[in-house]
Enzyme design. Structure first.
Site, PDB file in Angstrom:
ATOM      1  NE  ARG A 174     -43.329 -26.895  64.842  1.00  0.00           N
ATOM      2  CZ  ARG A 174     -42.255 -26.626  65.556  1.00  0.00           C
ATOM      3  NH1 ARG A 174     -41.095 -27.187  65.247  1.00  0.00           N
ATOM      4  NH2 ARG A 174     -42.313 -25.806  66.587  1.00  0.00           N
ATOM      5  CD  GLU A 227     -48.089 -46.162  65.139  1.00  0.00           C
ATOM      6  OE1 GLU A 227     -48.926 -45.355  64.699  1.00  0.00           O
ATOM      7  OE2 GLU A 227     -46.852 -45.955  65.100  1.00  0.00           O
ATOM      8  CG  HIS A 251     -54.075 -24.423  67.948  1.00  0.00           C
ATOM      9  ND1 HIS A 251     -53.380 -23.416  68.583  1.00  0.00           N
ATOM     10  CD2 HIS A 251     -53.218 -25.467  67.831  1.00  0.00           C
ATOM     11  CE1 HIS A 251     -52.141 -23.850  68.832  1.00  0.00           C
ATOM     12  NE2 HIS A 251     -52.021 -25.090  68.383  1.00  0.00           N
ATOM     13  CB  CYS A 311     -39.495 -38.779  91.505  1.00  0.00           C
ATOM     14  SG  CYS A 311     -40.394 -40.314  91.275  1.00  0.00           S
TER      15      CYS A 311
END
Lengths: 411, 488
Positions: free
Chosen positions: B314, B31, B49, B446
């Site tokens: 995206r 990563e 979805h 906050c």
């Protein structure tokens, strides 16, 4: 469940003053709850002076001002629960306390809300651009520097001219950072005139009015900001965009009374002040729940917050003694022309009231008028009015005899 | 030498790691960011979805429907907050009503359960209070909301607990294949080897494919901006409210308004093609537009309810201006055996993640038999939420450990114990954002004003952080330039 006579939530200037006063006037069962280890609230990080000019007739730093109250608190042997957060507050005046010692539900006959306020954030003002490190609200930067001993950046732009931002402009300069400019979207400063002089002018830091930040640059750390001039309607003037390189952006764009607990308990909140709606005994819509200090409305000076705490102590005492008789009727106090808000929001007309208010923009040579429709109850000439300054006007109960409405206005 | 190397530790990469960690395989995840949910996996609507937007027979349709079911099992195993809210698409005129029927038809063909077109303002408002002037809606009971970053973290940490190695801050910049072995090099010159290589680099997937030697893919970064509203409004919104999909940007679902499992309400996302795959910005124009479009769908908020704005990017395979349907690419590249490419995994990639992982596993299984690991632990053993316990249990724990009693984050009521658990995460992710995503501190109204200094104090006193160790999110996002005065 343990039941206490009075529980004060928050030991800042309002809560502390309230606790001391309650003892002074003979209320013995008082519990002061504070979420920090140290009493004093935000004043602990306010190491500049200027506190206590009214209440102690001398200029103290925040911690010194607090110390005055803490000494009296110790003398009276007041019950304090520090390092303890009130996590829930209920309509029946019970609450859940939590701290390293454990967690417990207790109840109070009377509650004084004194939780203070928090800062408006970058998200809340719709700050555009990326989200790098180096964007701090002024109060957080103040705490990180003064209490935690961290330097938050080297080249600083301050957005908003609230008092904490102005104080931090000076503080950062004294610590060797370069404060490049303070930007204010309004045509006047939101901070006190004395802070403009002492924190900006004395150090040659420019204040640009009718100017705001339109974009933040930098992915990892702030690399600069774009700022623009605003027209009279507050809209950006096309072509006025300029870029300034900096690694830090401080925000001083307003304070919001912290009323999450109040809301949870069912306390009604005023849309302008952001604090509870209170009557002339500083009582909220819930019997026996009072409010004082910045949780009620944002004050300009800590001294006034303390005085409000002391005033509320008197009313809380009378409430406990059953002497705070219900008013025959409540008259809504109207914020008239030129007034942003006025406190208290409801009056009985039966007791003297010191109305506290803020004007909606700067005025010169005007009258403050208190009236009942066409009948002028009180009129006072004022040379300077500024939105950053809290104003007041006293009205005696005799003067309000027979009134049907009440309005405070600038003329 | 690893059996499998996965490039990209987002929801999809970590889902694959979790799925493959059931078997006796040596697995590594690379990563490039300091943590696993800094890209699209932490910057989306958090919607599970149902699968009625996508062309029947497509991977998007099949994997979304499959993922929707499988994900519910994962939520339980991985302690991911999920609410089966259902969702509505609102139609305000007859043309839009026609679109609803078309979508229902697609959904039915895809095997989506329970879709229903509901007509009449009253009935629409009954299903979804606050739907206002809408004359019809498509109701989808299989849609829900969940925390996408907690899913990603739970997948990654559970995979890690089952032996998967995570390399953070590790960007693979060079890949060669020699004698059936992939030889990888990261930005610091460190080398790694693996037999299988999986590209789940999200918005960088086309670029990484090219590094491996497969050209011809293109990803067009498409920014979606969001506004976040104070959770005090949460009781007013039962389920996500969507418009009929916009026709402007291919495959974009349109600005919607969505409750989140954490409470705050989301408005967004917009859809603007940009050049920078990491141009996470909020712009004044879009913030205004979101406010207006959101208000049209759900007029129950005001400017002062906005607590934050953010954006996600995206990984669109659809070029600007193009309207045709682009499917996921999930395949072993013929030209480079054992290289599995995942390209154009945009929405519904998150919902599809379990099904994508299943597909990747099957691709590997076509060539070799995978042996089950007997001691595989599918459950996430961390991530308990103190605030969700009963009051009795809270009191009991607060007596047991002072760290359960000490509240660090006031807005979300996060205890010191939870903060410390987040700091001691098994991936050794060290940024403040890593603590924020795991413990949910610094996320409330906050925005860390109260708890951030307290977390810094814990890091300094209990974990020995020096001023230069504090990092907000990305590499280089330093918080402090040093001490003000000499350490006391």
């Amino acid at each position: 469940m343990i039941e206490r006579d009075v529980v004060i939530i928050g030991a800042g200037p309002a809560g502390l003053a309230c606790a001391v006063k309650l003892k002074e006037i003979g209320v013995s069962d008082v519990l002061l709850v504070e979420r920090e280890k140290k009493l004093g609230g935000i004043l602990n990080q306010c190491i500049h002076d200027g506190f206590g000019l009214h209440n102690f007739k001398e200029s103290l730093t925040g911690p010194e001002y607090i110390e005055r109250y803490v000494e009296r608190l110790k003398k009276f042997n007041i019950d304090v629960l520090s390092d303890t957060m009130v996590v829930n507050l209920f309509q029946d005046k019970s609450m859940i306390l939590s701290g390293p010692w454990g967690r417990e539900r207790i109840r109070a006959k009377a509650i004084v809300l004194a939780m203070g306020c928090r800062e408006r954030t970058a998200g809340a003002i719709g700050l555009a651009g990326s989200r790098p490190a180096g964007i701090y609200t002024a109060g957080v930067a103040q705490r990180l520097m003064n209490i935690d001993n961290y330097m938050v950046g080297n080249e600083v732009v301050i957005l908003g001219s609230g008092d904490v931002g102005l104080i931090m402009a000076r503080r950062l300069t004294l610590e060797g950072a370069r404060v490049l400019m303070v930007l204010e979207k309004l045509p006047y400063s939101s901070g006190l005139p004395r802070n403009i002089v002492q924190c900006l002018e004395d150090y040659g830091i420019p204040l640009y009015l009718k100017t705001t930040v339109t974009k933040v640059y930098g992915k990892a750390r702030v690399e600069g900001v774009e700022y623009v001039s605003l027209d009279d309607d507050g809209k950006p003037i096309p072509g006025s965009e300029r870029f300034v390189k900096c690694d830090t952006l401080l925000l001083s764009v307003g304070l919001i009374p912290e009323n999450e607990l109040s809301r949870e308990a069912g306390v009604e909140i005023h849309p302008i002040t952001g604090g509870p709606i209170v009557n002339d005994t500083y009582q909220t819509n819930i019997d026996g729940v009072f409010a004082a200090g910045n949780v009620l409305h944002v004050h300009d000076l800590a001294d006034w917050a303390s005085m409000e705490g002391e005033l509320v102590a008197e009313f809380a005492k009378r409430y406990l003694e059953g002497e705070l008789s219900k008013a025959k009727r409540w008259i809504d106090v109207k914020a008239g022309k030129g007034i942003r808000y006025v406190l208290p929001h409801k009056i009985s007309g039966e007791r003297d009231v010191n109305f506290l208010f803020r004007v909606d923009s700067p005025y010169k040579n005007r009258y403050i008028i208190v009236r009942d429709k066409d009948r002028v109850i009180k009129k006072r000439r004022v040379i300077n009015l500024h939105p950053a300054v809290m104003e007041n006007i006293n009205v005696k109960s005799e003067e309000m005899k027979g009134i049907e409405s009440l309005e405070v206005m600038v003329e | 030498m690893f059996d499998v190397g996965i490039v990209g530790g987002g929801a999809v990469g970590s889902a694959i790691a979790y799925e493959l960690s059931r078997f006796r395989l040596k697995i590594a995840v690379f990563e490039k960011e300091p943590d696993v949910c800094f890209g699209a996996s932490g910057r989306n609507s958090g919607v599970l979805h149902a699968g009625f937007y996508y062309r029947p027979g497509s991977l998007k349709a099949k994997l979304c429907v499959e993922g929707n079911k499988k994900m519910r099992e994962w939520f339980k195993l991985l302690k991911v907050p999920f609410k089966a809210t259902g969702k509505v698409l609102l139609a305000f005129d007859e043309d839009e009503v026609k679109e609803l029927y078309k979508l229902k038809e697609i959904g039915d063909a895809n095997g989506v359960e329970g879709l229903e077109v509901i007509r009449g303002r009253d009935k629409v408002n009954q299903i979804c209070p606050g739907a206002g002037e809408a004359i019809a809606c498509l109701y989808s009971p299989m849609t829900g909301i969940f925390s996408s970053y907690l899913l990603t973290i739970a997948l990654a940490e559970t995979a890690h607990q089952n032996g998967v190695k995570y390399f953070l801050n590790c960007k693979i910049v060079d890949v060669r294949k020699e004698n059936g072995t992939f030889k990888l090099k990261d930005q610091r010159g460190e080398r790694y080897e693996c037999r299988w290589l999986i590209n789940s680099a999200g918005v960088y997937s086309a670029e990484f494919s090219k590094i491996v030697g497969v050209n011809g893919y293109k990803i067009y970064p498409c920014r979606g901006e969001y506004l976040l509203l104070d959770k005090a409004l949460a009781p007013l919104l039962k389920m996500p409210i969507y418009p009929v999909p916009s026709k402007e940007v291919g495959g974009a679902l349109g600005v919607h308004i969505t409750p989140t499992v954490e409470g705050p309400i989301l408005i967004g996302p917009s859809a603007e093609y940009i050049d920078d795959p990491e141009g996470y910005e909020s712009t004044p124009e879009i913030m205004n537009k979101l406010f207006e479009e959101g208000y049209k769908l759900w007029p129950y908020f005001k400017k002062s309810d906005v607590i934050r704005s953010f954006s996600g990017i995206r990984a669109k395979p659809v070029p600007p201006g193009e309207k045709s349907f682009f499917d996921f690419v999930i395949k072993e590249e013929e030209s480079i055996p054992n290289f599995i490419n995942l390209v154009g995994i945009e929405s519904p990639g998150l919902t599809s993640a379990p099904a994508i992982a299943r597909m990747v596993r099957e691709i590997i299984e076509r060539k070799e038999k995978l042996l089950i690991k007997e001691d595989f632990e599918p459950r996430y053993l961390r991530g308990e939420r103190f605030e969700e316990l009963s009051e009795e249990e809270k009191e009991r724990r607060a007596k047991e450990d002072p760290k359960w009693g000490e509240i660090i984050c006031r807005c979300e009521k996060i205890t010191k114990r939870e903060i410390i658990e987040a700091i001691e995460n098994p991936l050794s992710a060290k940024t403040l954002a890593s603590i924020k995503y795991r413990a949910r501190a610094m996320m409330g109204r906050c925005q860390g004003g109260y708890c951030m200094p307290k977390i810094i104090e814990i890091l300094e006193r209990e974990f020995g952080y020096k001023p230069e160790d504090f990092q907000l999110h990305k590499e280089g996002s330093w918080l402090f330039s040093g001490r003000m005065r000499k350490d006391d």
